[in-house]
Scaffold this motif. Structure first.
Motif, mmCIF file in Angstrom:
data_model
loop_
_atom_site.group_PDB
_atom_site.id
_atom_site.type_symbol
_atom_site.label_atom_id
_atom_site.label_comp_id
_atom_site.label_asym_id
_atom_site.label_seq_id
_atom_site.Cartn_x
_atom_site.Cartn_y
_atom_site.Cartn_z
ATOM 1 N N ARG A 18 72.732 57.831 62.444
ATOM 2 C CA ARG A 18 73.405 57.947 63.757
ATOM 3 C C ARG A 18 72.104 56.947 64.501
ATOM 4 O O ARG A 18 71.151 57.628 64.383
ATOM 5 C CB ARG A 18 73.493 59.006 64.309
ATOM 6 N N PHE A 19 72.298 55.610 65.490
ATOM 7 C CA PHE A 19 72.348 55.487 66.468
ATOM 8 C C PHE A 19 72.511 55.155 67.745
ATOM 9 O O PHE A 19 73.916 55.271 67.831
ATOM 10 C CB PHE A 19 71.924 53.412 66.044
ATOM 11 N N GLU B 268 77.514 55.732 63.233
ATOM 12 C CA GLU B 268 77.236 55.930 62.632
ATOM 13 C C GLU B 268 77.213 55.232 61.308
ATOM 14 O O GLU B 268 77.986 55.155 61.283
ATOM 15 C CB GLU B 268 77.735 57.161 63.014
ATOM 16 N N ILE B 269 76.068 55.407 60.213
ATOM 17 C CA ILE B 269 76.170 54.622 59.152
ATOM 18 C C ILE B 269 76.300 56.023 58.242
ATOM 19 O O ILE B 269 75.239 57.143 57.986
ATOM 20 C CB ILE B 269 75.378 53.618 58.614
ATOM 21 N N CYS C 71 61.781 56.426 54.578
ATOM 22 C CA CYS C 71 63.158 56.518 55.568
ATOM 23 C C CYS C 71 63.476 57.156 56.929
ATOM 24 O O CYS C 71 63.775 56.674 57.873
ATOM 25 C CB CYS C 71 64.503 56.726 54.377
ATOM 26 N N LYS C 72 63.279 58.314 57.013
ATOM 27 C CA LYS C 72 63.574 58.691 57.698
ATOM 28 C C LYS C 72 62.250 58.776 58.976
ATOM 29 O O LYS C 72 63.184 58.211 60.098
ATOM 30 C CB LYS C 72 62.756 60.748 58.030
ATOM 31 N N GLY D 41 64.802 55.534 67.005
ATOM 32 C CA GLY D 41 65.356 56.305 67.964
ATOM 33 C C GLY D 41 66.333 56.740 67.438
ATOM 34 O O GLY D 41 67.864 57.450 68.261
ATOM 35 N N GLY D 42 66.565 56.525 66.386
ATOM 36 C CA GLY D 42 67.755 56.708 65.580
ATOM 37 C C GLY D 42 67.810 58.422 64.945
ATOM 38 O O GLY D 42 66.593 58.687 65.048
ATOM 39 N N THR D 43 68.651 58.730 64.431
ATOM 40 C CA THR D 43 68.325 60.640 63.396
ATOM 41 C C THR D 43 68.630 60.431 62.150
ATOM 42 O O THR D 43 69.721 59.170 61.967
ATOM 43 C CB THR D 43 69.011 61.646 64.245
#
Length: 329
Positions: free
Chosen positions: A326-327, A260-261, A300-301, A308-310
Motif C-alpha cells: 500500500r502507498f 494497493e498492489i 523488499c519490505k 512511505g509504503g507498507t
C-alpha cells in the motif's frame, strides 16, 4: 576551592581592598577603622561560607558524574535545591540518560552486526562448499556429459552467490542510510511489466499462468528502479512456491486513502508460525528444507517502508499466499 585561579584572584583583590579601606578608616578616626574591619570581616566570612557550600555541591555533582561514567547501572544524580546548580544537575541528568540510550543502541547494533556477519558467512558457505565439491568431482570424472552437467550446476551456484552478494550489498546500503530514493510519478502498469520481464521465460518454461488486472493511468510516487526490485523479490518468492502449472495474480486497486498492489500465488501458502517473521532478515521458516536465503522479502519490505509504503503477507482464503503493498495518498 583555593585551586581555582579566579577565586584566588578575587581573594587577593578583596584583601587589597580591605587593606585600603581599613587604612582610610583609621585615617578618619578609630571608630571608622573598627567599623570597616568588622564589615570586611563579616562580608569575607559570609562569602567564604557561601562559596565553600557551592563548591561542595559542585564536588558532589562531579562525584556523581564519575560514578555514572564508571558504572553503567547507576544513572541517578542526587537532586540539588539551589537554582543554578539545580538547572546544571537537570541538564547533566538529561545528558546521562542520552548517553545511556546511545550506549544501548550501540550494543544492539554490535549484536546485530555480529549476528549478520555470522548469517552472511553461513549463507555464503553453503553454495561455495557445493562448488568445491563439484570441482573435486570434475577432476576425477571423465564422462563428458556428466562434466557438462557439473559445470552447469557450478554456474548456477555462482549465480546464486552473485545474487546473494548483490542483495547483501543493497541491504547494507539501506542500513547505512546512504541510498537516496528518487520521488517521481510512476505508472503502475509500467512498474509491474518492468518487474515481471526478467521472469517471463522462467514462467513460460514452468507453465505458470500470470494474470494482471491494473487500471490504466494509475500513478504512485516513488523510486521506480527500487520499487521494481521489491516487486521482483515478491515475484521470485511466488514463482518458487507455485511450481509447475501454478498461477500468479497481480491486482491493483485505488481509493481516497491509498493505492494497493496485491500479488497472489496458488502455492501452499505461509505457515501460521512463519507469518510473523516472514519479512525478518535471514528467516527461512520452520521448514529447514525451504529454498532461498531469507533475504529477498526482508529487502523488499525495507525498500517499500523507506518510501512511505507498507507491506504485509497473509494466506488467501482460497489457498496460497497474498502480498499486499500500500502507498498512501
Amino acid at each position: 576551592m583555593f585551586r581555582n585561579r579566579e577565586f584566588r584572584r578575587f581573594a587577593i583583590l578583596f584583601l587589597l581592598i580591605t587593606v585600603v579601606t581599613v587604612t582610610l578608616g583609621f585615617a578618619i578616626n578609630m571608630m571608622a577603622g573598627i567599623l570597616v574591619i568588622v564589615s570586611d570581616t563579616t562580608f569575607g566570612t559570609l562569602f567564604l561560607i557561601f562559596t565553600r557550600a557551592r563548591y561542595k555541591s559542585i564536588a558532589h555533582i562531579s562525584e556523581q558524574i564519575d560514578i555514572v561514567l564508571h558504572n553503567t547501572d547507576h544513572m541517578y544524580i542526587a537532586e540539588i535545591d539551589e537554582g543554578e546548580l539545580s538547572i546544571l544537575q537537570s541538564e547533566i541528568t538529561k545528558m546521562t540518560l542520552r548517553i545511556r540510550e546511545q550506549n544501548e543502541a550501540l550494543k544492539r547494533e554490535k549484536r546485530h552486526l555480529a549476528d549478520s556477519l555470522a548469517d552472511i558467512a553461513h549463507q555464503l558457505r553453503t553454495p561455495l562448499t557445493s562448488v568445491t565439491l563439484i570441482m573435486s568431482l570434475l577432476e576425477t570424472n571423465t564422462d563428458e556429459d556428466e562434466r557438462k552437467g557439473l559445470i552447469r550446476e557450478t554456474e548456477e551456484l555462482l549465480l546464486q552467490v552473485d545474487w546473494l552478494l548483490t542483495s547483501l550489498l543493497k541491504l547494507s546500503r539501506l542500513d547505512a542510510g546512504i541510498v537516496e530514493f528518487q520521488s517521481e510519478q510512476i505508472d503502475i502498469n509500467d512498474l509491474i511489466y518492468a518487474s515481471i520481464r526478467p521472469f517471463m521465460i522462467s514462467m513460460e518454461l514452468h507453465n505458470i499462468d500470470l494474470q494482471i488486472d491494473i487500471p490504466k493511468r494509475m500513478i504512485i510516487n516513488g523510486d521506480s528502479s527500487w520499487l521494481s526490485e521489491a516487486i521482483q523479490n515478491i515475484l521470485k518468492n511466488c514463482i518458487e512456491k507455485v511450481g509447475d502449472g501454478g498461477k500468479i495474480e497481480i491486482v491493483c486497486e485505488d481509493n481516497t486513502l491509498f493505492t494497493e498492489i496485491t500479488i497472489h500465488d496458488s502455492g501452499m501458502g505461509i505457515g501460521k508460525e512463519d507469518l510473523p517473521f516472514i519479512f525478518d532478515r535471514f528467516y527461512r521458516g520452520k521448514n529447514t528444507n525451504m529454498a532461498g536465503y531469507g533475504i529477498g522479502l526482508s529487502l523488499c519490505k525495507m525498500i517499500i517502508t523507506r518510501q512511505g509504503g507498507t507491506i504485509n503477507a497473509k494466506n488467501h482464503p482460497q489457498g496460497g499466499a497474498i502480498f499486499a503493498i500500500r502507498f498512501p495518498k
